[in-house]
Design an enzyme around this catalytic site. Structure first.
Site, short mmCIF file in Angstrom:
data_model
loop_
_atom_site.label_atom_id
_atom_site.label_comp_id
_atom_site.label_asym_id
_atom_site.label_seq_id
_atom_site.Cartn_x
_atom_site.Cartn_y
_atom_site.Cartn_z
N SER A 1 -3.07 -6.89 -1.34
CA SER A 1 -2.69 -5.38 -1.84
C SER A 1 -2.03 -5.53 -3.20
CB SER A 1 -2.19 -5.02 -0.70
OG SER A 1 -2.76 -4.62 0.56
N ARG B 1 5.86 -1.52 -4.87
CA ARG B 1 6.12 -1.00 -3.38
C ARG B 1 5.83 0.34 -3.39
NH1 ARG B 1 6.70 -4.77 0.72
NH2 ARG B 1 7.47 -6.87 -0.46
N HIS C 1 2.03 0.81 -3.49
CA HIS C 1 1.33 0.26 -2.26
C HIS C 1 1.60 1.42 -1.30
CE1 HIS C 1 1.73 -2.36 1.56
NE2 HIS C 1 0.64 -2.51 0.93
#
Length: 209
Positions: free
Chosen positions: A16, A39, A42
């Protein structure tokens, strides 16, 4: 026929983050900002979030230092407070969400405002040096900005301002970015939400370990 899929959680994370770094334009971020931005992307599942993430110049440094110093994390919604990975916190930092405090409904009626906004009145004893995380309610961010107009109001160390929605979200984040009463992070426009906000907190906490 059975479906074949990746079953190694660590491998899923690695792939990812490789995908995000390959597809998102991260060049303008510092190393500390990039860690937070990745982050956030994501959590959103959206590489196109990158151009909308904004960090004031000292945000990452101030937010990390605040958590290292044991600062509390003040959250506008339980969806934010419950998503924080407590084992990543560097100093067993207190996490506070006052939305469901029994005083809040009365405050909302007297102040003619939303519960999300007036719940921040209960933050005053905890604001000094705190990391503020608003990931749900634009009214909460607007109310915080109004509170900080008062020089006597305690100042947090940094604000993550990522409320989501169609009414007031873009405007409240624009107001935070324009005023910048303290270092801040926003996602421009209607985008935002609790998951993105939690991702930013957890990235900051990991950097502070």
């Amino acid at each position: 026929m059975p479906h074949l899929y990746e079953t190694d959680g660590a491998a899923i994370y690695r792939q990812s983050f490789r995908t995000i770094r390959a597809e998102a334009d991260l060049a303008r971020f510092t190393p500390e900002e990039e860690r937070i931005a990745v982050r956030m992307i994501h959590a959103a599942g959206l590489v196109d979030l990158a151009p909308h993430i904004r960090f004031s110049p000292t945000f990452a440094r101030e937010a990390i230092a605040a958590l290292e110093a044991g600062a509390p994390i003040l959250c506008d919604a339980r969806m934010v407070s419950e998503g924080i990975t407590t084992r990543r916190l560097p100093a067993a930092n207190p996490i506070l969400c006052t939305l469901h405090d029994p005083q809040v409904p009365g405050f909302a009626e007297r102040m003619a405002n939303t519960r999300s906004a007036v719940a921040l009145e209960l933050w005053r004893p905890h604001l000094t040096g705190a990391l503020v995380a608003i990931g749900n309610a634009p009214t909460a961010l607007f109310h915080l900005l109004n509170m900080l107009e008062d020089p006597a109001c305690p100042r947090p160390a940094a604000i993550i301002g990522c409320p989501v929605g169609f009414v007031g979200a873009a405007e409240s984040k624009h107001a935070l970015w324009q005023g910048q009463p303290v270092p801040c992070c926003i996602v421009e426009g209607r985008l935002g939400g609790s998951a993105i906000t939690v991702a930013a907190i957890n990235a900051i906490a990991s950097a502070a370990e």
